[in-house]
Design a protein around this motif. Structure first.
Motif, short mmCIF file in Angstrom:
data_model
loop_
_atom_site.label_atom_id
_atom_site.label_comp_id
_atom_site.label_asym_id
_atom_site.label_seq_id
_atom_site.Cartn_x
_atom_site.Cartn_y
_atom_site.Cartn_z
N ALA A 205 35.67 35.77 39.62
CA ALA A 205 34.75 36.01 38.51
C ALA A 205 34.31 37.47 38.48
CB ALA A 205 33.54 35.08 38.62
N ALA A 206 34.03 38.03 39.67
CA ALA A 206 33.65 39.44 39.75
C ALA A 206 34.78 40.33 39.25
CB ALA A 206 33.25 39.80 41.18
N ALA A 207 36.02 40.00 39.63
CA ALA A 207 37.16 40.79 39.18
C ALA A 207 37.36 40.67 37.68
CB ALA A 207 38.42 40.34 39.93
N MET A 208 37.11 39.48 37.13
CA MET A 208 37.23 39.27 35.69
C MET A 208 36.22 40.13 34.93
SD MET A 208 36.90 35.64 33.64
CE MET A 208 38.47 34.97 34.17
N TYR A 209 35.01 40.17 35.45
CA TYR A 209 33.97 41.02 34.85
C TYR A 209 34.34 42.49 34.97
CZ TYR A 209 29.66 43.78 34.97
OH TYR A 209 28.72 44.76 34.78
N GLU A 210 34.83 42.89 36.14
CA GLU A 210 35.16 44.29 36.39
C GLU A 210 36.28 44.77 35.45
OE1 GLU A 210 35.97 47.14 40.25
OE2 GLU A 210 36.56 45.04 40.34
N SER A 211 37.20 43.87 35.12
CA SER A 211 38.30 44.24 34.25
C SER A 211 37.91 44.29 32.78
CB SER A 211 39.46 43.25 34.43
OG SER A 211 39.12 41.99 33.86
N LYS A 212 36.63 43.94 32.50
CA LYS A 212 36.10 43.91 31.13
C LYS A 212 36.82 42.87 30.28
CE LYS A 212 34.20 48.59 30.98
NZ LYS A 212 34.21 48.78 32.42
N TYR A 213 37.33 41.84 30.92
CA TYR A 213 37.97 40.75 30.19
C TYR A 213 36.94 39.97 29.38
CZ TYR A 213 40.41 36.39 29.25
OH TYR A 213 40.95 35.30 28.61
N ALA A 214 35.77 39.79 29.94
CA ALA A 214 34.68 39.10 29.25
C ALA A 214 33.36 39.64 29.79
CB ALA A 214 34.76 37.59 29.48
N ARG B 47 29.06 27.44 33.29
CA ARG B 47 27.96 26.46 33.23
C ARG B 47 28.26 25.37 32.20
NH1 ARG B 47 23.93 28.03 30.94
NH2 ARG B 47 24.34 30.22 30.46
N LEU B 48 28.66 25.78 31.01
CA LEU B 48 28.84 24.82 29.93
C LEU B 48 30.20 24.14 29.98
CD1 LEU B 48 27.28 26.93 27.03
CD2 LEU B 48 26.19 25.13 28.39
N GLY B 49 31.22 24.84 30.49
CA GLY B 49 32.56 24.26 30.55
C GLY B 49 32.79 23.38 31.76
N CYS B 50 32.07 23.65 32.85
CA CYS B 50 32.28 22.89 34.10
C CYS B 50 31.03 22.16 34.58
CB CYS B 50 32.77 23.83 35.20
SG CYS B 50 34.38 24.56 34.88
N GLY B 51 29.92 22.35 33.89
CA GLY B 51 28.69 21.67 34.30
C GLY B 51 28.08 22.22 35.58
N LEU B 52 28.36 23.49 35.90
CA LEU B 52 27.82 24.08 37.13
C LEU B 52 26.37 24.49 36.93
CD1 LEU B 52 30.84 26.31 38.24
CD2 LEU B 52 30.34 23.93 38.79
N PRO B 53 25.57 24.43 37.99
CA PRO B 53 24.15 24.78 37.84
C PRO B 53 23.91 26.25 37.56
CG PRO B 53 24.69 24.32 40.15
CD PRO B 53 25.89 23.93 39.34
N CYS C 143 36.84 35.87 24.66
CA CYS C 143 37.78 36.31 25.68
C CYS C 143 39.08 36.71 25.01
CB CYS C 143 38.00 35.25 26.74
SG CYS C 143 38.52 33.64 26.10
N GLN C 144 39.91 37.35 25.79
CA GLN C 144 41.18 37.82 25.26
C GLN C 144 42.29 36.81 25.56
OE1 GLN C 144 41.60 41.84 26.92
NE2 GLN C 144 39.36 41.92 26.93
N ASP C 145 43.44 37.08 24.99
CA ASP C 145 44.55 36.12 25.03
C ASP C 145 45.37 36.29 26.30
OD1 ASP C 145 46.43 34.28 24.28
OD2 ASP C 145 47.54 35.66 23.00
N ARG C 146 44.90 35.66 27.38
CA ARG C 146 45.70 35.64 28.60
C ARG C 146 45.54 34.28 29.24
NH1 ARG C 146 42.46 39.53 32.96
NH2 ARG C 146 41.24 37.86 33.92
N ALA C 147 46.44 33.93 30.12
CA ALA C 147 46.52 32.58 30.66
C ALA C 147 45.19 32.12 31.24
CB ALA C 147 47.60 32.52 31.74
N GLY C 148 44.79 30.91 30.86
CA GLY C 148 43.60 30.29 31.42
C GLY C 148 42.31 30.68 30.76
N PHE C 149 42.33 31.77 29.96
CA PHE C 149 41.11 32.28 29.34
C PHE C 149 40.04 32.48 30.42
CE2 PHE C 149 42.96 29.47 25.86
CZ PHE C 149 43.85 30.45 25.46
N ILE C 150 38.82 31.99 30.24
CA ILE C 150 37.80 32.16 31.29
C ILE C 150 37.79 30.96 32.23
CG2 ILE C 150 35.34 32.41 31.81
CD1 ILE C 150 35.00 33.85 29.14
#
Length: 594
Positions: free
Chosen positions: A203-212, A222-228, A490-497
């Motif tokens: 997740a940190a790497a995803m943020y660092e790459s400015k993907y989202a 939180r909303l997609g996986c129900g995590l607290p 998000c951008q168009d890459r495998a798995g999205f977020i």
């Protein structure tokens, strides 16, 4: 009445974790010797216990006499000599090997021969700490989770040198504290953190790459996986520096690039931006140690000049499966005239019948009135041909997750749909741009990934390709708002977020079982009790379907070419054997036949 074993317990290090452990022990009737070289830390620990017990009295969970007893059982000292009479010492000093080694070396000379020494580490080698003492058979790991009074999981960590009697004694103690202990071997991260920190690092790497954005990454999980909590907010809570230490240890053990700390973790740590405790990490907080977020330069701002979307009154949904009927229900409930198109009238009518059943369940549960049910069904028009979508302002494709099938449908929609209609695909893993290029209007094609079940799940991943126009993107975001959904870009890459973060975690859980490190039940319990996950990884894999999970992991591996993303052989073998999860009656576990 017999005196309980491990009655006198020393806690070395009175930071947040040490204070929480002391609180639990004192409430459970143990004599607690709190030790910290910092007088202010000791005062804070005592004040914390005073405040927590006062709240318990105020809420009727404890009498005033009981409170006085708890407070009398907690004494603080600044010198390790105070631990001399303890039957168990729990060390929770900073996560640095040299610091812990010095503490263990001194304790080894002070405590009684039968005293058990436990380390609270979640990253460093318990075996190495044990080997540096004269009592390696009585050294183990005792890993509580933060906040210790609330979290049920305790990992009891044995080295190859630990005596079974010591493990049994602290396991019994954990049970008497109302915790759920699991016994694991000595490897970095153990079970819960061994799975959690790889996910946090990605997740940190995803943020660092400015993907989202940080907000969209956290909201997605939180909303997609129900995590607290979202992963970046959780990193701030844990401490960015702590996460970096854990990941360094994991990478040294595994050599897996997924465990190599994302450079942003080092940058934040070196700058002193270690999370909540510093008042700033991935987010900015109201004060050091505070929990309230305050706006900063990265906070999203309303852009008055943002592109407006196109008007949408009539929606088309292409498909007849579970996702298609669920998405059509969402649109119809929100007031949109909805055409539900399938390859035949029979399939379309069956899909509408599924919507009727869903609405009827909602009425029985009090979530929808009979009038709302009738109005919703009245807005759904089933149709047996794609030509019925000709007048739709937005068409959402929800057919089989097969790129050739989707491309053929988009080519057909291109000839059917009116000029200016936005075409959206609900794919969770295939390239959106491939669907766009099957049309002559790639600027009007966007990803709109709903989550199952669509009527209940709030998240929609809005996937923009390099060809998507501003108007089409804005249209989908505006429609999401009208649906009461939360869009994340998000951008168009495998798995999205979500899938890009979720499925490597699931794959690593499979590898953990494959390596015989822990059982299915232990891993599921660890992630539910230690991470707050609504389902354990193997429960989730069996629900999703092992074949679906394998397909997504294969897509991720092909996209990123990272060896750490290669699907676990155990998962491949189960799929090859037809063990696909709940839908076949057997996956990682066995179920009643569907």
């Amino acid at each position: 009445m017999d005196r309980p074993p491990l009655q006198t317990i020393a806690v070395v290090g009175l930071g947040t974790m040490g204070t929480g452990i002391s609180d639990i022990l004192a409430r459970a009737g143990r004599e607690v010797i709190g030790i910290d070289t910092s007088e202010s830390a000791a005062r804070r620990a005592l004040r914390s216990l005073e405040n927590s017990t006062a709240r318990s009295v105020a809420t009727g969970r404890m009498s005033e006499d009981e409170r006085r007893g708890v407070l009398s059982r907690f004494r603080t000292f600044r010198d390790l000599h105070a631990a001399a009479e303890a039957e168990l010492v729990i060390e929770v000093v900073p996560e640095e090997y040299d610091t812990k080694c010095r503490v263990f070396a001194e304790l080894d000379t002070l405590v009684k021969p039968q005293t058990i020494l436990a380390t609270g580490t979640n990253a460093l080698s318990v075996t190495r700490l044990a080997a540096d003492t004269d009592r390696p058979e009585r050294v183990l790991g005792l890993h509580f989770f933060n906040p210790a009074p609330a979290m049920k999981l305790v990992e009891v960590v044995s080295s190859v040198l630990t005596a079974p009697q010591a493990v049994a004694a602290v396991t019994r103690l954990a049970e008497e504290l109302g915790k759920s202990p699991i016994s694991v071997g000595d490897r970095p991260g153990f079970v819960a953190d061994g799975l959690l920190f790889g996910y946090l690092n990605q997740a940190a790497a995803m943020y660092e790459s400015k993907y989202a954005t940080r907000e969209d990454i956290d909201a997605a999980m939180r909303l997609g996986c129900g995590l607290p909590m979202g992963p970046l907010a959780l990193l701030d809570l844990i401490g960015v520096d702590t996460a970096r230490t854990v990941l360094d240890a994991l990478h040294a053990e595994s050599g897996d690039r997924l465990h190599a700390p994302a450079p942003v973790l080092r940058q934040l740590s070196d700058a002193g931006l270690t999370g909540r405790k510093a008042g700033r990490g991935f987010y900015t907080y109201d004060s050091p140690g505070g929990a309230e977020l305050v706006p900063d330069a990265q906070s999203p701002a309303e852009d008055a000049a943002a592109t407006a979307g196109r008007p949408v009154a009539r929606v088309g949904v292409a498909g007849s499966g579970t996702m298609a009927s669920g998405i059509a229900e969402v649109f119809a409930r929100a007031g949109f005239a909805t055409v539900l198109a399938a390859r035949s009238e029979e399939k379309a009518e069956a899909a509408k019948a599924a919507i009727a059943s869903s609405c009827e369940r909602a009425v029985r549960k009090g979530r929808m009135s009979a009038a709302e049910r009738d109005a919703t069904l009245g807005r759904v028009s089933p149709a047996g041909s794609w030509e019925s979508l000709a007048e739709a302002d937005l068409v959402v494709e929800a057919v089989a997750e097969d790129l050739d099938v989707k491309r053929a449908l988009f080519a057909r929609l291109d000839g059917v749909c009116k000029e200016g209609a936005v075409l959206a695909t609900t794919t969770s893993s295939l390239p959106v741009v491939a669907c766009a290029r099957a049309t002559g209007r790639p600027r009007d094609v966007v990803g709109m990934h709903f989550f199952n079940p669509a009527p209940a799940m709030k998240l929609v991943e809005v996937v923009r390709t390099v060809l998507t126009g501003d108007e089409a993107h804005a249209t989908v975001r505006e429609v999401c708002a009208r649906l009461g959904k939360h869009p994340v870009d998000c951008q168009d890459r495998a798995g999205f977020i979500v899938n890009a973060l979720l499925f490597p975690y699931l794959n690593n859980a499979v590898k953990m079982v494959q390596d015989h490190y822990a059982s299915l039940d232990e891993i599921d319990a660890a992630m539910k009790l230690g991470g707050g996950y609504p389902m354990g990884p193997f429960e989730l894999l069996d629900v999703v379907g092992l074949d679906v999970s394998l397909a997504i992991e294969q897509v991720l591996h092909r996209e990123f070419r990272d060896p750490g993303l290669q699907p676990a052989p155990l998962l491949e073998h189960l799929v090859a054997a037809g063990c696909l999860g709940r839908k076949t009656g057997r996956g990682f576990r066995e179920y009643a036949r569907p």
